[in-house]
Design a protein around this motif. Structure first.
Motif, short mmCIF file in Angstrom:
data_model
loop_
_atom_site.label_atom_id
_atom_site.label_comp_id
_atom_site.label_asym_id
_atom_site.label_seq_id
_atom_site.Cartn_x
_atom_site.Cartn_y
_atom_site.Cartn_z
N SER A 41 0.83 -1.09 -0.13
CA SER A 41 -0.09 -0.26 0.00
C SER A 41 0.64 1.64 0.31
O SER A 41 0.98 2.74 -0.63
N THR A 42 2.15 1.46 0.67
CA THR A 42 2.97 2.34 0.59
C THR A 42 3.56 2.96 -0.95
O THR A 42 2.99 3.97 -1.09
N TYR A 43 3.76 2.14 -1.81
CA TYR A 43 3.77 2.10 -3.52
C TYR A 43 2.73 3.37 -3.83
O TYR A 43 2.64 4.50 -4.24
N LYS A 44 1.50 2.50 -3.89
CA LYS A 44 0.60 3.69 -4.32
C LYS A 44 -0.21 4.85 -3.53
O LYS A 44 -0.34 6.35 -4.22
N SER A 45 0.50 5.24 -1.62
CA SER A 45 -0.12 6.26 -1.61
C SER A 45 0.83 7.16 -2.09
O SER A 45 1.01 8.49 -1.46
N GLY A 46 2.41 6.80 -2.48
CA GLY A 46 3.27 8.21 -2.54
C GLY A 46 3.92 7.89 -1.48
O GLY A 46 5.25 8.54 -1.37
N VAL A 47 4.51 7.24 -0.28
CA VAL A 47 5.15 7.03 0.74
C VAL A 47 6.54 6.22 0.44
O VAL A 47 7.54 7.22 0.78
N LEU A 48 6.29 5.70 -0.27
CA LEU A 48 7.18 4.95 -0.65
C LEU A 48 8.32 5.90 -1.14
O LEU A 48 9.35 4.91 -0.88
N ALA A 49 7.90 6.80 -2.36
CA ALA A 49 9.00 7.19 -3.20
C ALA A 49 9.94 8.18 -2.42
O ALA A 49 11.28 8.98 -2.96
N ALA A 50 8.65 8.29 -1.41
CA ALA A 50 9.28 9.54 -0.60
C ALA A 50 10.14 9.18 0.41
O ALA A 50 10.55 10.41 1.67
N THR A 51 10.23 8.07 1.28
CA THR A 51 11.29 7.62 1.91
C THR A 51 13.12 7.52 1.80
O THR A 51 12.75 7.47 0.07
N GLU A 52 13.14 8.09 2.40
CA GLU A 52 14.70 8.30 2.26
C GLU A 52 15.67 6.57 3.11
O GLU A 52 15.17 6.86 4.20
N PRO A 53 16.23 5.69 2.56
CA PRO A 53 16.72 4.80 2.85
C PRO A 53 17.69 4.49 4.29
O PRO A 53 18.45 5.99 3.35
N SER A 54 17.92 4.20 4.86
CA SER A 54 18.68 4.01 5.19
C SER A 54 20.26 3.26 4.88
O SER A 54 19.80 2.55 3.82
N GLU A 55 21.40 3.75 4.84
CA GLU A 55 22.34 2.85 4.76
C GLU A 55 22.76 1.58 4.95
O GLU A 55 22.76 1.13 3.62
N GLU A 56 22.60 1.00 5.79
CA GLU A 56 21.68 -0.30 5.78
C GLU A 56 21.04 -0.93 5.13
O GLU A 56 20.94 -2.09 4.68
N SER A 57 19.87 -0.14 4.85
CA SER A 57 18.74 -0.84 4.15
C SER A 57 19.30 -1.50 2.97
O SER A 57 18.87 -1.83 1.88
N THR A 58 20.14 0.32 2.24
CA THR A 58 21.01 -0.07 0.86
C THR A 58 21.37 -0.93 1.10
O THR A 58 21.55 -1.76 -0.06
N ILE A 59 22.15 -1.51 1.74
CA ILE A 59 23.06 -2.32 1.40
C ILE A 59 22.80 -3.66 1.75
O ILE A 59 22.94 -4.75 0.70
N ALA A 60 21.44 -4.09 2.26
CA ALA A 60 20.45 -5.15 2.25
C ALA A 60 20.53 -5.47 0.63
O ALA A 60 20.29 -6.07 0.14
N ALA A 61 19.58 -4.51 0.38
CA ALA A 61 19.17 -4.09 -1.07
C ALA A 61 20.20 -4.62 -1.65
O ALA A 61 20.40 -5.39 -2.93
#
Length: 334
Positions: A271-291
């Motif tokens: 649901s966060t994608y459709k609401s636009g929340v996901l696009a506005a999120t700033e990921p953490s360094e660790e989440s980027t490493i996980a990706a």
């Protein structure tokens, strides 16, 4: 008549004198005769001397002499070239077909082959330079920049994040140990296994893995790092990777869309994608490493194959799908 008779008597006397002289041996003749008699009695003395005569000195007698041979049992052997190395090797680990040195320190951690990072690096590239600062080892070659910090679940090679489930380990005071397959991947080498001989093979490649800037799809990285952070940013690194694994498992499954954004945009999924929340999120360094870890093939074994996850007990997946594992705060289903 008397004169003829006298001449005949003189001739006879001279003949007797000559015969007597030839019958008496001189000293040199006596010596030679004695040597010949001695040779006759011993049978082989003169023959043996002739056999061992050095032909380079010539034959004063002008007779044929057998070629000289050294009769000593410890005569030097024929030179067959440089001697082979006697350094101990591991014939169950071959690098480009040659047994690897035991200095690689191969050992097993949870069925994973670990080797010395510095020694393996120098086997794959003799010009590799290593620096150890007490917690992190840095390896540098003309094509590769690699860092491995003790205790971390990954190493970084040319900006690529390579997963190490059992972590970077320290042997002794300064011997950093990592999985063989991981360091081989960093050097773009191929690891194989011959089951018939129980032999691991390593074949050198280009010398360095492709840089992360060119490897990671930036659009996929953008969405994946954000959904990981929104769904599991409070979890461990592997907990975050497990969520990323679910998204990529869907991308690989023909039932789901074939891109990260497509999976996130599906109805009733994120649901966060459709609401636009996901696009506005700033990921953490660790989440980027996980990706990056999951995009580089890192898989959390406990949740292998999962296509759904939740954090409750009454979700659609909980009612309709098989529970694979509970990892951190999430349940994972196949």
């Amino acid at each position: 008549m008397k004169r003829k008779l006298f001449s005949a008597m003189l001739s006879a006397f001279a003949l007797l004198l000559l015969m007597g002289a030839s019958a008496v041996p001189t000293q040199s003749q006596s010596t030679l005769l004695a040597e010949e008699e001695s040779a006759a009695s011993t049978g082989t003395a003169l023959e043996t001397e002739a056999q061992f005569q050095d032909p380079s000195q010539g034959d004063p007698q002008g007779t044929d002499v057998k070629p000289w041979t050294n009769p000593l049992p410890d005569s030097p052997a024929e030179d067959t070239g440089p001697a082979e190395s006697t350094d101990p090797v591991d014939d169950k680990l071959l690098i480009d077909g040659q047994p690897a040195p035991l200095t690689l320190g191969k050992r097993y951690v949870q069925s994973t082959s670990y080797v010395s990072l510095s020694n393996m690096a120098k086997e794959l590239d003799p010009a590799a330079q290593t620096i150890w600062d007490g917690s992190t080892m840095t390896v540098t070659t003309e094509k590769l920049s690699l860092t491995a910090k003790v205790g971390q679940l990954y190493l970084v090679a040319n900006g690529r994040y390579l997963y190490i489930p059992e972590g970077v380990q320290l042997e002794g005071e300064d011997q950093v140990s990592v999985p063989l397959r991981v360091v081989a991947k960093a050097f773009d080498a191929v690891v194989g296994y011959d089951g018939a001989t129980a032999t691991v093979t390593v074949t050198r490649g280009s010398g360095a893995v492709q840089a992360g800037d060119g490897f990671y799809n930036q659009d996929d990285l953008f969405w994946l790092s954000r959904v990981i952070y929104r769904e599991s940013g409070n979890q461990s690194l592997e907990g975050q990777m497990a969520v990323g694994n679910v998204v990529l498992n869907r991308v690989a499954d023909p039932v789901f869309p074939d891109s990260v954004e497509g999976v996130l945009a599906q109805k009733n999924q994120f649901s966060t994608y459709k609401s636009g929340v996901l696009a506005a999120t700033e990921p953490s360094e660790e989440s980027t490493i996980a990706a990056k870890l999951v995009m580089d093939g890192g898989v959390v074994e406990e949740t292998l194959g999962a296509l759904f996850f939740d954090s409750g007990v009454n979700s659609w997946a909980a009612r309709n799908k098989r529970l694979i594992a509970t990892f951190g705060d999430h349940n994972f289903y196949g």
